[in-house]
Motif scaffolding. Structure first.
Motif, PDB file in Angstrom:
ATOM      1  N   TRP A   8      -7.793   3.853  -0.016  1.00  0.00           N
ATOM      2  CA  TRP A   8      -7.604   3.569  -1.437  1.00  0.00           C
ATOM      3  C   TRP A   8      -8.560   4.390  -2.291  1.00  0.00           C
ATOM      4  O   TRP A   8      -8.169   4.979  -3.304  1.00  0.00           O
ATOM      5  CB  TRP A   8      -7.826   2.082  -1.703  1.00  0.00           C
ATOM      6  CG  TRP A   8      -6.685   1.212  -1.303  1.00  0.00           C
ATOM      7  CD1 TRP A   8      -6.463   0.672  -0.070  1.00  0.00           C
ATOM      8  CD2 TRP A   8      -5.604   0.771  -2.128  1.00  0.00           C
ATOM      9  NE1 TRP A   8      -5.318  -0.073  -0.077  1.00  0.00           N
ATOM     10  CE2 TRP A   8      -4.764  -0.032  -1.326  1.00  0.00           C
ATOM     11  CE3 TRP A   8      -5.266   0.984  -3.459  1.00  0.00           C
ATOM     12  CZ2 TRP A   8      -3.619  -0.631  -1.813  1.00  0.00           C
ATOM     13  CZ3 TRP A   8      -4.115   0.373  -3.953  1.00  0.00           C
ATOM     14  CH2 TRP A   8      -3.304  -0.419  -3.145  1.00  0.00           C
ATOM     15  N   GLY A   9      -9.825   4.426  -1.900  1.00  0.00           N
ATOM     16  CA  GLY A   9     -10.817   5.134  -2.701  1.00  0.00           C
ATOM     17  C   GLY A   9     -10.543   6.618  -2.793  1.00  0.00           C
ATOM     18  O   GLY A   9     -10.628   7.209  -3.875  1.00  0.00           O
ATOM     19  N   THR A  11       0.822  -1.201   0.000  1.00  0.00           N
ATOM     20  CA  THR A  11       0.000   0.000   0.000  1.00  0.00           C
ATOM     21  C   THR A  11       0.860   1.256   0.000  1.00  0.00           C
ATOM     22  O   THR A  11       0.592   2.219  -0.728  1.00  0.00           O
ATOM     23  CB  THR A  11      -0.929  -0.003   1.223  1.00  0.00           C
ATOM     24  OG1 THR A  11      -1.760  -1.160   1.172  1.00  0.00           O
ATOM     25  CG2 THR A  11      -1.801   1.240   1.241  1.00  0.00           C
ATOM     26  N   ARG A  48     -10.614  -2.872   7.813  1.00  0.00           N
ATOM     27  CA  ARG A  48     -11.021  -3.039   6.424  1.00  0.00           C
ATOM     28  C   ARG A  48     -11.702  -1.794   5.870  1.00  0.00           C
ATOM     29  O   ARG A  48     -11.417  -1.367   4.753  1.00  0.00           O
ATOM     30  CB  ARG A  48     -11.971  -4.237   6.329  1.00  0.00           C
ATOM     31  CG  ARG A  48     -12.223  -4.688   4.899  1.00  0.00           C
ATOM     32  CD  ARG A  48     -13.257  -5.782   4.846  1.00  0.00           C
ATOM     33  NE  ARG A  48     -13.177  -6.515   3.589  1.00  0.00           N
ATOM     34  CZ  ARG A  48     -14.144  -7.291   3.132  1.00  0.00           C
ATOM     35  NH1 ARG A  48     -15.257  -7.437   3.824  1.00  0.00           N
ATOM     36  NH2 ARG A  48     -14.006  -7.933   1.989  1.00  0.00           N
ATOM     37  N   LEU A  49     -12.604  -1.201   6.639  1.00  0.00           N
ATOM     38  CA  LEU A  49     -13.313  -0.017   6.167  1.00  0.00           C
ATOM     39  C   LEU A  49     -12.347   1.149   5.959  1.00  0.00           C
ATOM     40  O   LEU A  49     -12.458   1.893   4.984  1.00  0.00           O
ATOM     41  CB  LEU A  49     -14.399   0.367   7.170  1.00  0.00           C
ATOM     42  CG  LEU A  49     -15.323   1.511   6.762  1.00  0.00           C
ATOM     43  CD1 LEU A  49     -16.055   1.174   5.475  1.00  0.00           C
ATOM     44  CD2 LEU A  49     -16.325   1.813   7.882  1.00  0.00           C
ATOM     45  N   ARG A  69      -9.158   0.950   5.215  1.00  0.00           N
ATOM     46  CA  ARG A  69      -8.372   0.683   4.000  1.00  0.00           C
ATOM     47  C   ARG A  69      -9.170   1.033   2.754  1.00  0.00           C
ATOM     48  O   ARG A  69      -8.627   1.589   1.784  1.00  0.00           O
ATOM     49  CB  ARG A  69      -7.942  -0.792   3.957  1.00  0.00           C
ATOM     50  CG  ARG A  69      -6.914  -1.180   5.009  1.00  0.00           C
ATOM     51  CD  ARG A  69      -6.317  -2.544   4.715  1.00  0.00           C
ATOM     52  NE  ARG A  69      -7.311  -3.611   4.769  1.00  0.00           N
ATOM     53  CZ  ARG A  69      -7.608  -4.311   5.855  1.00  0.00           C
ATOM     54  NH1 ARG A  69      -6.995  -4.043   6.997  1.00  0.00           N
ATOM     55  NH2 ARG A  69      -8.511  -5.278   5.828  1.00  0.00           N
ATOM     56  N   GLY A  70     -10.455   0.713   2.762  1.00  0.00           N
ATOM     57  CA  GLY A  70     -11.291   1.073   1.622  1.00  0.00           C
ATOM     58  C   GLY A  70     -11.367   2.570   1.411  1.00  0.00           C
ATOM     59  O   GLY A  70     -11.263   3.054   0.286  1.00  0.00           O
ATOM     60  N   TYR A  71     -11.534   3.318   2.510  1.00  0.00           N
ATOM     61  CA  TYR A  71     -11.544   4.782   2.408  1.00  0.00           C
ATOM     62  C   TYR A  71     -10.225   5.306   1.864  1.00  0.00           C
ATOM     63  O   TYR A  71     -10.191   6.212   1.030  1.00  0.00           O
ATOM     64  CB  TYR A  71     -11.804   5.400   3.790  1.00  0.00           C
ATOM     65  CG  TYR A  71     -13.233   5.302   4.260  1.00  0.00           C
ATOM     66  CD1 TYR A  71     -14.288   5.222   3.362  1.00  0.00           C
ATOM     67  CD2 TYR A  71     -13.541   5.282   5.622  1.00  0.00           C
ATOM     68  CE1 TYR A  71     -15.597   5.133   3.793  1.00  0.00           C
ATOM     69  CE2 TYR A  71     -14.852   5.191   6.064  1.00  0.00           C
ATOM     70  CZ  TYR A  71     -15.863   5.115   5.147  1.00  0.00           C
ATOM     71  OH  TYR A  71     -17.166   5.029   5.574  1.00  0.00           O
ATOM     72  N   GLY A  94     -11.371   1.460  -3.761  1.00  0.00           N
ATOM     73  CA  GLY A  94     -11.746   1.173  -2.383  1.00  0.00           C
ATOM     74  C   GLY A  94     -12.222  -0.251  -2.198  1.00  0.00           C
ATOM     75  O   GLY A  94     -11.896  -0.904  -1.201  1.00  0.00           O
ATOM     76  N   PHE A  95     -12.987  -0.754  -3.166  1.00  0.00           N
ATOM     77  CA  PHE A  95     -13.490  -2.127  -3.073  1.00  0.00           C
ATOM     78  C   PHE A  95     -12.354  -3.140  -3.191  1.00  0.00           C
ATOM     79  O   PHE A  95     -12.273  -4.100  -2.418  1.00  0.00           O
ATOM     80  CB  PHE A  95     -14.533  -2.363  -4.169  1.00  0.00           C
ATOM     81  CG  PHE A  95     -15.090  -3.753  -4.172  1.00  0.00           C
ATOM     82  CD1 PHE A  95     -16.070  -4.121  -3.270  1.00  0.00           C
ATOM     83  CD2 PHE A  95     -14.635  -4.700  -5.089  1.00  0.00           C
ATOM     84  CE1 PHE A  95     -16.588  -5.416  -3.266  1.00  0.00           C
ATOM     85  CE2 PHE A  95     -15.140  -5.988  -5.096  1.00  0.00           C
ATOM     86  CZ  PHE A  95     -16.123  -6.340  -4.184  1.00  0.00           C
ATOM     87  N   GLY A 122      -9.115  -2.617  -2.710  1.00  0.00           N
ATOM     88  CA  GLY A 122      -8.040  -2.443  -1.749  1.00  0.00           C
ATOM     89  C   GLY A 122      -8.430  -2.659  -0.307  1.00  0.00           C
ATOM     90  O   GLY A 122      -7.571  -2.549   0.577  1.00  0.00           O
ATOM     91  N   ARG A 123      -9.684  -2.981  -0.043  1.00  0.00           N
ATOM     92  CA  ARG A 123     -10.105  -3.106   1.359  1.00  0.00           C
ATOM     93  C   ARG A 123      -9.543  -4.332   2.045  1.00  0.00           C
ATOM     94  O   ARG A 123      -9.449  -4.384   3.269  1.00  0.00           O
ATOM     95  CB  ARG A 123     -11.627  -3.123   1.444  1.00  0.00           C
ATOM     96  CG  ARG A 123     -12.262  -4.234   0.643  1.00  0.00           C
ATOM     97  CD  ARG A 123     -13.768  -4.177   0.697  1.00  0.00           C
ATOM     98  NE  ARG A 123     -14.355  -5.251  -0.075  1.00  0.00           N
ATOM     99  CZ  ARG A 123     -15.601  -5.667   0.063  1.00  0.00           C
ATOM    100  NH1 ARG A 123     -16.370  -5.086   0.963  1.00  0.00           N
ATOM    101  NH2 ARG A 123     -16.067  -6.645  -0.678  1.00  0.00           N
TER     102      ARG A 123
END
Length: 320
Positions: A85-86, A3, A78-79, A81-83, A137-138, A140-141
């Protein structure tokens, strides 16, 4: 590690595009060039101003995001990480698309007022940024967060007959404290300018109002003190521990500690999500209370397990 590497490489690519593309076509662009449109071009900027306006905010945001990744806490959930990346991918696509479309609109125009930017191009850039951000985001979560062991008993102390105990903990957010200090400084400066009448109301009025909002918000949400006694739990807000919210033991069913992050409760500060209120000043160890009415209160505070243990022991003592 992947990441962090991706974030660094992605930021360098976007920065290179924001700088090299305008420079490559500088001799074919008007000076100044159009940077804003309604029905037609109605705003302009110098070439240097345009490049800085596009590059500096992106670089600052990129550095902050990579810094959060290096620190590591934001990428544990997880959430979050999604934020991460997105937001990084979506913002990069947006600033790159707007820069390229602005250069294209001004290309070979003799004056900036003749630059044309089609509405469908702006829409395409926004759709690409949103779509790319959602996809990143999806993807990379990563794996789901590990759930706590099922049936784990809440922590509890054993109090000797007649023993009285007190638990006190305090938490603060240095970033929110710095923002509070900055708001106070701006308030003093704006108030001073207003008193001497150096600027018209239209200038200092909104600035004064904004600084007051930041100052007051910071005073109440930059720090918290949590105290557990025989009477229940008291939460003091701000650096001075005021105002105070008190919760009687009779209203609490049980308490425990959890690892939670701002992304799970709607952000920083005092938050409310369905079935739960949260006082979130920093990610990590949190004290969680379950009310007998069914709701929950979450407080980010150090040594939360010990505080939960004392609350449960006091509740049991009252029942006995």
């Amino acid at each position: 590690m992947t990441t962090r590497i991706f974030g660094t490489v992605w930021g360098l690519i976007i920065t290179a595009v924001l700088v090299t593309v305008p420079l490559s076509f500088q001799d074919r662009l008007p000076e100044p060039l159009a940077t804003h449109w309604s029905d037609r071009a109605d705003g302009s900027s110098s070439f240097t101003g345009f490049v800085l306006m596009a590059t500096v905010p992106w670089v600052v945001t990129w550095v902050v995001m990579v810094g959060l990744a290096v620190r590591g806490t934001m990428l544990r959930r997880r959430l979050s990480r999604g934020y991460w990346w997105g937001f990084l991918v979506g913002l990069g696509l947006f600033v790159m698309g707007m820069t390229l479309s602005t250069v294209h609109a001004n290309l070979d125009r003799p004056v900036w007022t003749e630059a044309e930017l089609a509405g469908w191009i702006v829409l395409a850039v926004m759709l690409a940024a949103v779509g790319g951000g959602l996809a990143a985001g999806f993807l990379g979560r990563g794996e789901p967060d590990q759930s706590p062991p099922a049936g784990e008993a809440p922590p509890k102390l054993r109090l000797r007959p007649g023993q009285r105990s007190v638990w006190v903990s305090r938490v603060s957010n240095p970033w929110l404290l710095a923002l509070t200090v900055a708001g106070g400084a701006v308030f003093v400066a704006a108030a001073g300018v207003a008193l001497v009448g150096a600027t018209p109301n239209v200038v200092w009025g909104p600035l004064l109002f904004a600084s007051v909002v930041v100052l007051l918000s910071g005073l109440f949400t930059s720090a918290a003190t949590v105290r557990v006694t025989d009477d229940g739990l008291a939460v003091g807000f701000g650096p001075f521990g005021w105002p105070v919210r008190r919760i009687r033991l009779s209203k609490i069913e049980k308490a425990w500690s959890e690892i939670r992050y701002p992304s799970q409760v709607g952000g920083w500060g005092i938050r409310g999500v369905p079935g739960m209120a949260a006082i979130m000043l920093r990610g990590g160890d949190c004290l969680v209370l379950r009310y007998r009415s069914g709701g929950q209160l979450l407080i980010s505070v150090d040594d939360a397990r010990r505080g939960a243990s004392l609350i449960n022991a006091l509740i049991e003592e009252r029942v006995a």
